[in-house]
Design a protein around this motif. Structure first.
Motif, PDB file in Angstrom:
ATOM      1  N   HIS A 180       0.843  -1.314   0.013  1.00 38.97           N
ATOM      2  CA  HIS A 180       0.003   0.001  -0.081  1.00 38.97           C
ATOM      3  C   HIS A 180       0.849   1.242   0.056  1.00 38.97           C
ATOM      4  CE1 HIS A 180      -3.624   1.909   0.110  1.00 38.97           C
ATOM      5  NE2 HIS A 180      -3.679   2.291   1.464  1.00 38.97           N
ATOM      6  N   GLU A 181       1.677   1.340   0.751  1.00 41.41           N
ATOM      7  CA  GLU A 181       2.707   2.600   1.016  1.00 41.41           C
ATOM      8  C   GLU A 181       3.647   2.743  -0.265  1.00 41.41           C
ATOM      9  OE1 GLU A 181       4.675   5.224   4.404  1.00 41.41           O
ATOM     10  OE2 GLU A 181       5.286   3.054   4.217  1.00 41.41           O
ATOM     11  N   VAL A 182       4.022   1.581  -0.649  1.00 36.98           N
ATOM     12  CA  VAL A 182       4.916   1.447  -1.649  1.00 36.98           C
ATOM     13  C   VAL A 182       4.348   2.092  -2.883  1.00 36.98           C
ATOM     14  CG1 VAL A 182       6.499  -0.103  -2.958  1.00 36.98           C
ATOM     15  CG2 VAL A 182       6.411  -0.452  -0.408  1.00 36.98           C
ATOM     16  N   ALA A 183       2.948   1.645  -2.967  1.00 36.22           N
ATOM     17  CA  ALA A 183       2.293   1.998  -4.411  1.00 36.22           C
ATOM     18  C   ALA A 183       2.144   3.277  -4.318  1.00 36.22           C
ATOM     19  CB  ALA A 183       1.015   1.289  -4.124  1.00 36.22           C
ATOM     20  N   ALA A 184       1.881   3.843  -3.117  1.00 36.82           N
ATOM     21  CA  ALA A 184       1.457   5.378  -2.995  1.00 36.82           C
ATOM     22  C   ALA A 184       2.638   6.223  -3.359  1.00 36.82           C
ATOM     23  CB  ALA A 184       0.985   5.740  -1.801  1.00 36.82           C
ATOM     24  N   GLU A 185       4.007   5.665  -3.094  1.00 41.79           N
ATOM     25  CA  GLU A 185       5.155   6.317  -3.272  1.00 41.79           C
ATOM     26  C   GLU A 185       5.687   6.006  -4.667  1.00 41.79           C
ATOM     27  OE1 GLU A 185       6.849   8.531  -1.149  1.00 41.79           O
ATOM     28  OE2 GLU A 185       5.225   8.647   0.000  1.00 41.79           O
ATOM     29  N   ARG A 186       5.051   5.157  -5.313  1.00 41.29           N
ATOM     30  CA  ARG A 186       5.436   4.920  -6.948  1.00 41.29           C
ATOM     31  C   ARG A 186       7.154   4.538  -6.805  1.00 41.29           C
ATOM     32  NH1 ARG A 186       0.839   6.077  -6.861  1.00 41.29           N
ATOM     33  NH2 ARG A 186      -0.311   7.508  -8.323  1.00 41.29           N
ATOM     34  N   ILE A 187       7.280   3.631  -5.863  1.00 40.71           N
ATOM     35  CA  ILE A 187       8.522   3.086  -5.842  1.00 40.71           C
ATOM     36  C   ILE A 187       9.234   2.377  -7.049  1.00 40.71           C
ATOM     37  CG2 ILE A 187      10.024   1.478  -4.331  1.00 40.71           C
ATOM     38  CD1 ILE A 187       9.506   4.083  -2.963  1.00 40.71           C
ATOM     39  N   PHE A 188       8.202   1.592  -7.579  1.00 48.71           N
ATOM     40  CA  PHE A 188       8.570   0.707  -8.762  1.00 48.71           C
ATOM     41  C   PHE A 188       7.708   0.958 -10.202  1.00 48.71           C
ATOM     42  CE2 PHE A 188       8.076  -2.445  -4.930  1.00 48.71           C
ATOM     43  CZ  PHE A 188       9.738  -2.406  -4.782  1.00 48.71           C
ATOM     44  N   VAL A 189       6.645   1.650  -9.971  1.00 44.59           N
ATOM     45  CA  VAL A 189       5.834   1.800 -11.123  1.00 44.59           C
ATOM     46  C   VAL A 189       5.160   3.224 -11.032  1.00 44.59           C
ATOM     47  CG1 VAL A 189       5.942  -0.300 -12.277  1.00 44.59           C
ATOM     48  CG2 VAL A 189       3.781   0.659 -10.705  1.00 44.59           C
ATOM     49  N   GLY A 190       4.703   3.946 -12.170  1.00 43.16           N
ATOM     50  CA  GLY A 190       4.007   5.075 -12.070  1.00 43.16           C
ATOM     51  C   GLY A 190       4.736   6.166 -12.566  1.00 43.16           C
TER      52      GLY A 190
ATOM     53  N   LEU B 250      12.441   2.479   2.440  1.00 46.11           N
ATOM     54  CA  LEU B 250      11.003   1.830   2.405  1.00 46.11           C
ATOM     55  C   LEU B 250      11.062   0.701   1.446  1.00 46.11           C
ATOM     56  CD1 LEU B 250       7.777   2.133   2.776  1.00 46.11           C
ATOM     57  CD2 LEU B 250       7.922   3.537   0.475  1.00 46.11           C
ATOM     58  N   ARG B 251      11.774   0.775   0.461  1.00 45.36           N
ATOM     59  CA  ARG B 251      12.005  -0.464  -0.444  1.00 45.36           C
ATOM     60  C   ARG B 251      12.632  -1.363   0.298  1.00 45.36           C
ATOM     61  NH1 ARG B 251      16.168   0.529  -5.121  1.00 45.36           N
ATOM     62  NH2 ARG B 251      17.506   0.258  -3.322  1.00 45.36           N
ATOM     63  N   ASN B 252      13.734  -1.300   0.777  1.00 50.08           N
ATOM     64  CA  ASN B 252      14.355  -2.127   1.580  1.00 50.08           C
ATOM     65  C   ASN B 252      13.477  -3.035   2.708  1.00 50.08           C
ATOM     66  OD1 ASN B 252      16.629  -1.814  -0.090  1.00 50.08           O
ATOM     67  ND2 ASN B 252      17.739  -0.598   1.588  1.00 50.08           N
ATOM     68  N   ASP B 253      12.766  -2.076   3.617  1.00 46.76           N
ATOM     69  CA  ASP B 253      11.863  -2.719   4.423  1.00 46.76           C
ATOM     70  C   ASP B 253      10.851  -3.619   3.946  1.00 46.76           C
ATOM     71  OD1 ASP B 253      13.365  -1.375   6.281  1.00 46.76           O
ATOM     72  OD2 ASP B 253      11.866   0.264   6.734  1.00 46.76           O
ATOM     73  N   PHE B 254      10.364  -3.083   2.642  1.00 46.32           N
ATOM     74  CA  PHE B 254       9.265  -3.999   2.033  1.00 46.32           C
ATOM     75  C   PHE B 254       9.847  -5.543   1.694  1.00 46.32           C
ATOM     76  CE2 PHE B 254       7.562  -5.010  -2.062  1.00 46.32           C
ATOM     77  CZ  PHE B 254       6.339  -5.200  -2.254  1.00 46.32           C
ATOM     78  N   PHE B 255      10.876  -5.388   1.133  1.00 47.13           N
ATOM     79  CA  PHE B 255      11.551  -6.571   0.681  1.00 47.13           C
ATOM     80  C   PHE B 255      11.843  -7.556   1.563  1.00 47.13           C
ATOM     81  CE2 PHE B 255      12.301  -4.677  -3.635  1.00 47.13           C
ATOM     82  CZ  PHE B 255      11.386  -5.502  -4.329  1.00 47.13           C
ATOM     83  N   ASN B 256      12.532  -6.888   2.883  1.00 46.83           N
ATOM     84  CA  ASN B 256      13.114  -7.492   3.983  1.00 46.83           C
ATOM     85  C   ASN B 256      11.744  -8.558   4.602  1.00 46.83           C
ATOM     86  OD1 ASN B 256      15.748  -6.948   3.614  1.00 46.83           O
ATOM     87  ND2 ASN B 256      15.585  -5.206   4.962  1.00 46.83           N
ATOM     88  N   LYS B 257      10.645  -7.644   4.890  1.00 48.36           N
ATOM     89  CA  LYS B 257       9.535  -8.205   5.587  1.00 48.36           C
ATOM     90  C   LYS B 257       8.960  -9.383   4.718  1.00 48.36           C
ATOM     91  CE  LYS B 257       6.871  -9.181   9.103  1.00 48.36           C
ATOM     92  NZ  LYS B 257       5.624  -8.358   9.314  1.00 48.36           N
TER      93      LYS B 257
END
Length: 367
Positions: A176-186, A203-210
């Motif tokens: 949800h937050e990753v999408a809002a920040e347009r980390i990968f696409v957008g 944010l990206r690292n925390d996303f993949f780590n979890k």
């Protein structure tokens, strides 16, 4: 009963004072019984988790053991997600000063990073509940649930999007937050106007780590240590996760997306008084009725109205508070949306289907 769109200033002041009194009265009751309660729930959750994993291993003897293991593990995951994780990370037990049961350090058993969830949910959603353009939890950027939002062709199949979101809900929480920040696409993939308290790289690292930890635990570690029955455990964990996802998503949708849950415009919510904020929280939320065990399994989000009013009060108090809040709403002619699980869920499905199509009347639903 006919309800006022917005009570008068005097009525709102009295409304605010009465709700503050309910909060103060409950705060005065919080103490050892609450600490004992959450520790007891944690012990039960851990026991169910171990029992479920043991029964999954015994599934090779009789498939019924495997089914029982899936149900026990699914129940453990529901308790971890709802009554424990959600409430602890809201800070409801920070007063205990327990190093393991507090909002700063607790991490739940889903692939969504807890710190990310606290940023967009605890602050954004609970501050701007149902304000179009401010509350990203309203429809999660995937569902059109109000004619305040423009219709798009993709909305025609949003019921299937809704089903997929329910089945994969923990992944929606994670992204949800990753999408809002347009980390990968957008369009703003390299945006520089982020208000995150951490770097976008973090944010990206925390996303993949979890995600990595969650996948390893459920689909590598536990199946491997039970290697002779690897696939029994692998698919048992998958089934338990799906059970948790379906239950959690359904309860949350019933608290936010029922037919009577209202939406609001940003310009109408500027410089809100506390009474106006209370008023918006109540109109934008919905409750579910049921026995005590049902409230526990929902994390007491069956009392979504009270949770939105008092998010940092231990949730076990919500059913008692709900009776007082409902009485206050009746005195002040404020709509209080509550009903059975079946009724509320039916209206959620109806709302998803209704807004799959362009609005014919052209009316706006914002309060």
């Amino acid at each position: 009963m006919t309800y006022n769109l917005l009570p008068s200033a005097d009525s709102l002041k009295g409304f605010e004072q009465e709700l503050n009194a309910v909060r103060d009265e409950t705060l005065a009751q919080i103490g050892q019984a609450d600490a004992d309660y959450i520790r007891r729930v944690i012990r039960v959750q851990r026991g169910l988790d171990l029992l479920g994993r043991l029964l999954l291993v015994l599934g090779f003897l009789n498939p019924l053991w495997w089914v029982a293991g899936v149900l026990a593990l699914g129940l453990a995951k529901i308790l971890d997600n709802m009554e424990i994780g959600h409430n602890v990370m809201h800070g409801q037990y920070d007063w205990m000063n327990d190093p393991h049961i507090n909002s700063r350090h607790f991490e739940w058993d889903i692939v969504g990073d807890g710190d990310s969830w606290k940023r967009y949910h605890n602050h954004e959603h609970h501050t701007y509940t149902n304000i179009i353009g401010k509350d990203r939890d309203y429809g999660y950027g995937l569902l059109r649930l109000s004619d305040d939002l423009p219709w798009k062709p993709k909305n025609l199949w949003q019921f299937f999007t809704y089903i997929n979101l329910s089945l994969l809900f923990q992944w929606g929480v994670a992204y949800h937050e990753v999408a809002a920040e347009r980390i990968f696409v957008g369009k703003n993939k390299r945006r520089k106007d982020s208000s995150l308290p951490i770097s976008r790289r973090q944010l990206r690292n925390d996303f993949f780590n979890k995600i990595g930890k969650g996948l390893f635990k459920d689909y590598v570690f536990w199946p491997l240590i039970c290697f002779p029955v690897f696939w029994w455990v692998f698919f048992g964990n998958m089934a338990a996760n799906i059970i948790r996802n379906l239950w959690t998503s359904t309860i949350i949708f019933c608290g936010h997306f029922t037919e009577q849950a209202q939406t609001f415009r940003e310009e109408d919510c500027k410089n809100e008084t506390r009474g106006q904020w209370y008023f918006r929280q109540i109109l934008g939320s919905s409750n579910l009725e049921g026995p005590r065990w049902f409230h526990i399994l929902t994390g007491h989000l069956s009392c979504q109205i009270e949770h939105h009013l008092f998010p940092d009060i231990p949730a076990r108090h919500y059913p008692a508070m709900a009776k007082k809040v409902q009485a206050i709403c009746e005195r002040h002619n404020v709509a209080y949306n509550t009903g059975s699980f079946a009724h509320q869920y039916l209206t959620v499905v109806q709302r998803v289907l209704r807004y799959s199509f362009p609005d014919r009347s052209g009316t706006q639903s914002a309060a």
